[in-house]
Design a protein around this motif. Structure first.
Motif, PDB file in Angstrom:
ATOM      1  N   PHE A 110       0.809  -1.215   0.000  1.00  0.00           N
ATOM      2  CA  PHE A 110       0.000   0.000   0.000  1.00  0.00           C
ATOM      3  C   PHE A 110       0.847   1.271   0.000  1.00  0.00           C
ATOM      4  O   PHE A 110       0.289   2.368  -0.107  1.00  0.00           O
ATOM      5  N   ILE A 111       2.173   1.131   0.154  1.00  0.00           N
ATOM      6  CA  ILE A 111       3.020   2.323   0.278  1.00  0.00           C
ATOM      7  C   ILE A 111       2.878   3.265  -0.919  1.00  0.00           C
ATOM      8  O   ILE A 111       2.717   4.484  -0.728  1.00  0.00           O
ATOM      9  N   VAL A 158      -0.400   5.015  -0.467  1.00  0.00           N
ATOM     10  CA  VAL A 158      -0.362   5.918   0.682  1.00  0.00           C
ATOM     11  C   VAL A 158       0.340   7.217   0.319  1.00  0.00           C
ATOM     12  O   VAL A 158      -0.094   8.315   0.693  1.00  0.00           O
ATOM     13  N   TRP A 191      -2.111   9.179  -1.740  1.00  0.00           N
ATOM     14  CA  TRP A 191      -3.296   9.630  -1.019  1.00  0.00           C
ATOM     15  C   TRP A 191      -2.991  10.674   0.054  1.00  0.00           C
ATOM     16  O   TRP A 191      -3.720  11.656   0.192  1.00  0.00           O
ATOM     17  N   VAL A 192      -1.945  10.445   0.853  1.00  0.00           N
ATOM     18  CA  VAL A 192      -1.701  11.325   2.013  1.00  0.00           C
ATOM     19  C   VAL A 192      -0.347  12.008   1.976  1.00  0.00           C
ATOM     20  O   VAL A 192       0.008  12.723   2.918  1.00  0.00           O
ATOM     21  N   SER A 196       1.870  11.685   8.403  1.00  0.00           N
ATOM     22  CA  SER A 196       0.612  10.951   8.247  1.00  0.00           C
ATOM     23  C   SER A 196       0.795   9.699   7.399  1.00  0.00           C
ATOM     24  O   SER A 196       0.076   8.713   7.585  1.00  0.00           O
ATOM     25  N   ALA A 197       1.770   9.694   6.485  1.00  0.00           N
ATOM     26  CA  ALA A 197       2.002   8.511   5.660  1.00  0.00           C
ATOM     27  C   ALA A 197       2.545   7.361   6.515  1.00  0.00           C
ATOM     28  O   ALA A 197       2.143   6.213   6.343  1.00  0.00           O
ATOM     29  N   ALA A 255      -0.230   6.041   8.547  1.00  0.00           N
ATOM     30  CA  ALA A 255      -1.191   5.319   7.714  1.00  0.00           C
ATOM     31  C   ALA A 255      -0.734   3.887   7.444  1.00  0.00           C
ATOM     32  O   ALA A 255      -1.549   2.955   7.440  1.00  0.00           O
ATOM     33  N   VAL A 256       0.561   3.687   7.225  1.00  0.00           N
ATOM     34  CA  VAL A 256       1.068   2.337   6.978  1.00  0.00           C
ATOM     35  C   VAL A 256       0.858   1.455   8.209  1.00  0.00           C
ATOM     36  O   VAL A 256       0.433   0.299   8.106  1.00  0.00           O
ATOM     37  N   ILE A 296      -2.853   0.625   8.494  1.00  0.00           N
ATOM     38  CA  ILE A 296      -3.267  -0.414   7.556  1.00  0.00           C
ATOM     39  C   ILE A 296      -2.798  -1.786   8.020  1.00  0.00           C
ATOM     40  O   ILE A 296      -3.503  -2.788   7.891  1.00  0.00           O
ATOM     41  N   ALA A 310       6.937   1.290   7.667  1.00  0.00           N
ATOM     42  CA  ALA A 310       6.368   2.640   7.652  1.00  0.00           C
ATOM     43  C   ALA A 310       7.435   3.690   7.403  1.00  0.00           C
ATOM     44  O   ALA A 310       7.189   4.688   6.701  1.00  0.00           O
TER      45      ALA A 310
END
Length: 272
Positions: free
Chosen positions: A127-128, A131, A134-135, A140-141, A144-145, A148, A214
């Motif tokens: 998803f990196i 991410v 998106w962010v 925040s990234a 977010a990782v 998730i 992350a």
């Protein structure tokens, strides 16, 4: 035939199934379990047949940690702890009510559980790129990782904790005229609380495992970033130092949550 007057032998308490042992013995075994790998490590590196690039000695790791301390180790620890705790807390904030709904009503289970099962098998590292789109690439990234990586697992574990509440308790409350809200508030949630706190403790450990992933996202600080940077320069001693520091921090947090569990639910630890 005369019955034997010899009293039945007592089983070895250390090997008895699910029986308590004295506190001093527990902590002696715990310390021994932690020190034994270190002793093996010291012996392996003292023999001299192992290349330090592959396995540095404990002394060199300690020296590297001291040098790292002078190079803002506390700052790296602080930012990593913040990222992990915020990502885990956001997961808990959303996973708790969603897991409660899934575990309580079969309709919500049918609607949401297959989706949670589907997504939880997707690796967080995949998803990196999304991410970052998106962010962005700021703090925040990283959060977010970690979110998730823990959220979907936590939802399913919370739902399972709720489903373990005995149906007899719910039926008894219904017999006494309790509403749905009262059953959730006064029966399901209190009964599931011990298991829910254990779920939070376990998922906190998972959150730490996603730290290095992350901090792949344009990081310039943190323990995971330091490990990845050390890898590029073959600084194996710093890699070991970072991994051990993450383990120590995780162990401290885990023990604090275990202590909180004992304080919150002392009846579960009462000796019979």
């Amino acid at each position: 035939m005369q019955a034997s007057s010899k009293p039945p032998s007592r089983p070895n308490r250390l090997l008895a199934i699910r029986q308590g042992i004295p506190g001093w013995l527990y902590w002696t075994l715990a310390v021994a379990g932690l020190l034994l790998p270190v002793l093996v490590w010291i012996i392996a590196t003292s023999i001299g047949h192992v290349d330090p690039v592959f396995l540095p000695s404990p002394a060199s790791v300690l020296e590297r940690t001291k040098a790292w301390w002078d190079d803002d180790l506390l700052g790296d620890i602080g930012i990593s702890v913040m990222r992990v705790v915020v990502g885990w807390a956001l997961s808990a904030l959303l996973a708790m009510p969603l897991g409660l709904l899934i575990g309580t009503w079969r309709g919500f289970q049918a609607l949401m559980e297959p989706l949670m099962d589907f997504i939880r098998y997707m690796p967080a590292v995949a998803f990196i790129p999304l991410v970052m789109v998106w962010v962005g690439i700021d703090e925040s990234a990283k959060v977010a990782v970690i979110f998730i990586g823990t959220f979907f697992q936590m939802v399913l574990m919370v739902a399972e904790d709720v489903r373990r509440v005995p149906m007899a308790q719910i039926e008894a409350a219904q017999t006494m005229g309790a509403t749905r809200g009262e059953i959730i508030e006064k029966v399901i949630v209190p009964s599931a609380k011990p298991a829910l706190l254990d779920t939070l403790r376990v998922t906190m450990g998972w959150a730490w495992t996603y730290l290095v992933v992350a901090e792949l996202v344009a990081a310039n600080s943190g323990l995971g970033y330091a490990i990845l940077k050390a890898q590029r320069f073959l600084q194996t001693d710093k890699i070991f130092a970072g991994i051990l520091l993450i383990g120590v921090i995780g162990l401290v947090i885990d023990q604090l949550m275990r202590f909180a569990h004992r304080k919150a639910f002392p009846w579960m630890y009462a000796r019979h």
